[in-house]
Design a protein around this motif. Structure first.
Motif, short mmCIF file in Angstrom:
data_model
loop_
_atom_site.label_atom_id
_atom_site.label_comp_id
_atom_site.label_asym_id
_atom_site.label_seq_id
_atom_site.Cartn_x
_atom_site.Cartn_y
_atom_site.Cartn_z
N LYS A 293 -2.38 -2.86 -7.95
CA LYS A 293 -4.28 -2.47 -7.28
C LYS A 293 -4.35 -3.69 -6.67
N ILE A 294 -4.33 -5.37 -6.39
CA ILE A 294 -4.83 -6.25 -6.03
C ILE A 294 -4.41 -5.78 -4.60
N ASP A 295 -3.02 -5.42 -4.12
CA ASP A 295 -2.71 -5.11 -3.34
C ASP A 295 -3.34 -4.78 -2.10
N LEU A 296 -3.29 -3.26 -3.23
CA LEU A 296 -4.70 -2.45 -2.31
C LEU A 296 -5.88 -2.35 -1.53
N LEU A 297 -6.93 -3.58 -2.77
CA LEU A 297 -8.10 -4.03 -2.12
C LEU A 297 -7.86 -4.60 -1.48
N ILE A 298 -6.81 -5.77 -1.50
CA ILE A 298 -6.81 -6.53 -0.29
C ILE A 298 -5.84 -5.85 1.27
N ILE A 299 -5.11 -5.17 1.04
CA ILE A 299 -4.94 -4.40 2.09
C ILE A 299 -6.36 -3.46 2.66
N LEU A 300 -6.84 -3.01 1.70
CA LEU A 300 -7.89 -1.99 2.64
C LEU A 300 -9.34 -3.09 3.16
N SER A 301 -9.65 -4.18 2.67
CA SER A 301 -10.77 -5.73 3.17
C SER A 301 -9.64 -6.03 4.66
N GLY A 302 -9.06 -6.19 4.94
CA GLY A 302 -7.91 -5.27 6.05
C GLY A 302 -8.25 -4.77 6.80
N ALA A 303 -8.64 -3.72 6.43
CA ALA A 303 -8.69 -2.75 7.39
C ALA A 303 -9.68 -2.85 7.82
N SER A 304 -11.07 -3.32 6.59
CA SER A 304 -12.05 -3.20 7.28
C SER A 304 -12.86 -4.91 8.27
N PHE A 305 -12.11 -5.07 7.88
CA PHE A 305 -12.14 -6.02 9.60
C PHE A 305 -11.59 -5.60 10.56
N TYR A 306 -10.71 -5.16 10.44
CA TYR A 306 -9.85 -4.40 11.53
C TYR A 306 -10.97 -3.13 12.15
N ASN B 228 6.64 -13.64 -1.07
CA ASN B 228 5.62 -12.52 -1.90
C ASN B 228 6.55 -11.10 -2.04
N SER B 229 7.47 -10.85 -1.14
CA SER B 229 7.47 -9.01 -0.96
C SER B 229 6.12 -8.73 -0.73
N ILE B 230 5.62 -7.32 -1.79
CA ILE B 230 4.63 -6.51 -1.58
C ILE B 230 3.60 -7.49 -1.31
N SER B 231 2.94 -8.00 -2.01
CA SER B 231 1.95 -9.21 -2.79
C SER B 231 1.66 -10.06 -0.88
N GLY B 232 3.24 -10.41 -0.18
CA GLY B 232 3.21 -11.51 0.58
C GLY B 232 2.30 -10.34 1.58
N ALA B 233 2.94 -9.13 2.02
CA ALA B 233 2.93 -8.23 3.14
C ALA B 233 1.21 -7.70 2.97
N ALA B 234 1.16 -7.52 1.56
CA ALA B 234 -0.92 -7.22 2.15
C ALA B 234 -1.15 -8.23 2.05
N LEU B 235 -1.17 -9.55 2.00
CA LEU B 235 -1.75 -10.63 2.03
C LEU B 235 -1.48 -10.83 3.86
N SER B 236 -0.63 -10.93 4.81
CA SER B 236 -0.70 -11.14 5.72
C SER B 236 -1.45 -10.12 7.14
N TYR B 237 -0.96 -8.93 5.62
CA TYR B 237 -1.84 -7.78 6.64
C TYR B 237 -3.56 -8.34 6.87
N PHE B 238 -3.80 -8.15 5.91
CA PHE B 238 -5.19 -9.39 5.23
C PHE B 238 -5.49 -10.46 6.38
N VAL B 239 -4.99 -11.63 5.84
CA VAL B 239 -4.73 -12.79 7.03
C VAL B 239 -5.17 -12.46 8.80
N SER B 240 -4.33 -11.69 9.07
CA SER B 240 -4.37 -11.33 10.40
C SER B 240 -5.56 -10.70 10.81
N MET B 241 -5.90 -9.21 9.91
CA MET B 241 -7.26 -9.23 10.29
C MET B 241 -8.17 -9.40 10.36
N LEU B 242 -8.40 -10.63 9.36
CA LEU B 242 -9.09 -11.41 9.54
C LEU B 242 -9.40 -12.64 10.80
#
Length: 408
Positions: A320-333, A374-388
């Protein structure tokens, strides 16, 4: 151009572009339910890789072709150029597969999707000819036919045979049939061939280089976590990440649809030296994307995971948290994408290229590090940070440009 054709073009282009944009979503649902997590992971990665390689085939894109005003460059130049870029795309895919020791089945799936995307890229040159001559509705019809037939026949073949490769081959056949039977036939009515001996291939390559580089790096940044997962994790993890990342594509799609109707108005405002109105409109569009992103995060928080579990038939309670992190990153993009279009109108393409190069290098290292950790969580976080980071660079550069305008 007839008024009726403009209306038809708008409607059919919207229908065709939307169905084509959601093609990967429906295919992912079919593969996950029919073939299981392992095969779905291979398909997810292969599709993302083929989209990256497709940028080579498309190169500068249809927009450049349609808006080109150099009389020396004719349709046949663009067709020859497209043949060359598509061959380079295929060559690069073979080189890539040669450096990666995948199984035969994975290699074939990747290669078949590359060919599918190659045909899609090649179609773009004929779409450009058709659109330039006022028949954009035929482009929309083509995209709609290819997408709907691909989804339907892919689903039928995959469900009854459970053969992923055969299902992709069916999509390739559809691409060829519609390309030859519809796209080329329609484009040939307007085709302008080269009369002289002078080649314009280098001019096309040179003029579209910055657009090509930015588009290629954009595709890489968006999918960097998937490439890291392919190298350092499992196909099952790839599938889960692909599922929770899928809603992000909707936000990205909305940001594209939101800016397109305003491109002409923004261009006119800048041409008329109405810079204040230009920046006010850009700001309002940014606020809209921000609002859509917040709404998407709220909806995802409330029903996102149950909905995705229902659609894909996969347990996602831990993500769930991973999904929210990715959506936040998508908003930044999405917001960065709006600023990117503003800079294109302002003719600041080189600066954008530098921004994307820096962010791409950062994405490469951060995605590898966080996926390993951190596997999936790490992937979601890397997406978020890159978009930010991408948004921060764009926002800072935008502020600098505005200050320089005030000092002029």
């Amino acid at each position: 151009m007839k008024r009726n054709n403009i209306k038809k073009g708008f409607i059919w282009n919207m229908i065709g572009s939307t169905t084509n944009a959601f093609l990967s979503l429906f295919l992912m649902i079919i593969v996950t339910r029919s073939n299981g997590l392992n095969q779905a992971g291979i398909f997810t990665f292969a599709f993302s890789l083929s989209c990256l390689l497709q940028v080579i085939g498309i190169y500068s894109g249809r927009a450049y072709q349609v808006t080109e005003r150099n009389d020396e460059i004719v349709d046949s130049d663009f067709i020859i150029h497209k043949v060359i870029t598509c061959l380079i795309m295929l060559l690069v895919s073979f080189i890539y597969l040669g450096f990666h020791h995948y199984s035969l089945s994975k290699n074939l799936i990747i290669l078949s999707l590359v060919i599918y995307k190659l045909l899609e890229a090649f179609s773009e040159v004929y779409y450009g000819i058709i659109q330039k001559n006022g028949n954009l509705y035929q482009v929309g019809i083509s995209l709609f036919l290819k997408s709907v037939l691909s989804i339907f026949l892919f689903a039928v073949i995959d469900v009854f045979t459970n053969n992923l490769l055969l299902s992709i081959i069916i999509m390739i056949v559809i691409q060829v049939l519609v390309l030859v039977g519809y796209d080329i036939r329609n484009a040939n009515k307007f085709l302008v061939k080269k009369k002289g001996e002078k080649s314009c291939l280098f001019l096309i390559m040179k003029s579209g280089a910055s657009i090509f580089i930015v588009t290629l790096l954009t595709q890489y940044i968006i999918n960097a976590p998937k490439y890291a997962i392919d190298s350092f994790s499992t196909n099952e993890v790839q599938t889960i990440y692909g599922i929770i990342a899928m809603p992000a594509t909707i936000i990205i799609l909305i940001s594209q649809f939101l800016i397109y109707p305003f491109l002409t108005k923004l261009t006119n405002l800048l041409d008329q030296k109405k810079k204040r109105e230009f920046h006010q409109l850009v700001f309002r569009i940014l606020l809209s994307i921000f609002g859509i992103g917040v709404l998407a995060i709220i909806i995802a928080y409330l029903i996102g995971i149950p909905f995705l579990e229902l659609v894909y038939g996969v347990s996602l309670s831990k993500n769930k948290i991973d999904l929210l992190i990715i959506l936040s990153g998508a908003s930044f993009y999405g917001m960065a994408y709006i600023l990117s279009n503003a800079f294109i109108i302002m003719r600041n393409n080189f600066s954008q290229m530098i921004i994307f190069i820096v962010v791409s290098i950062f994405s490469y290292f951060i995605s590898k590090y966080l996926v390993i950790k951190n596997s999936i969580s790490g992937a979601a976080l890397s997406y978020f940070v890159s978009m930010l980071l991408l948004l921060i660079f764009y926002f800072v550069y935008y502020i600098i440009k505005r200050k320089s305008e005030k000092n002029e």
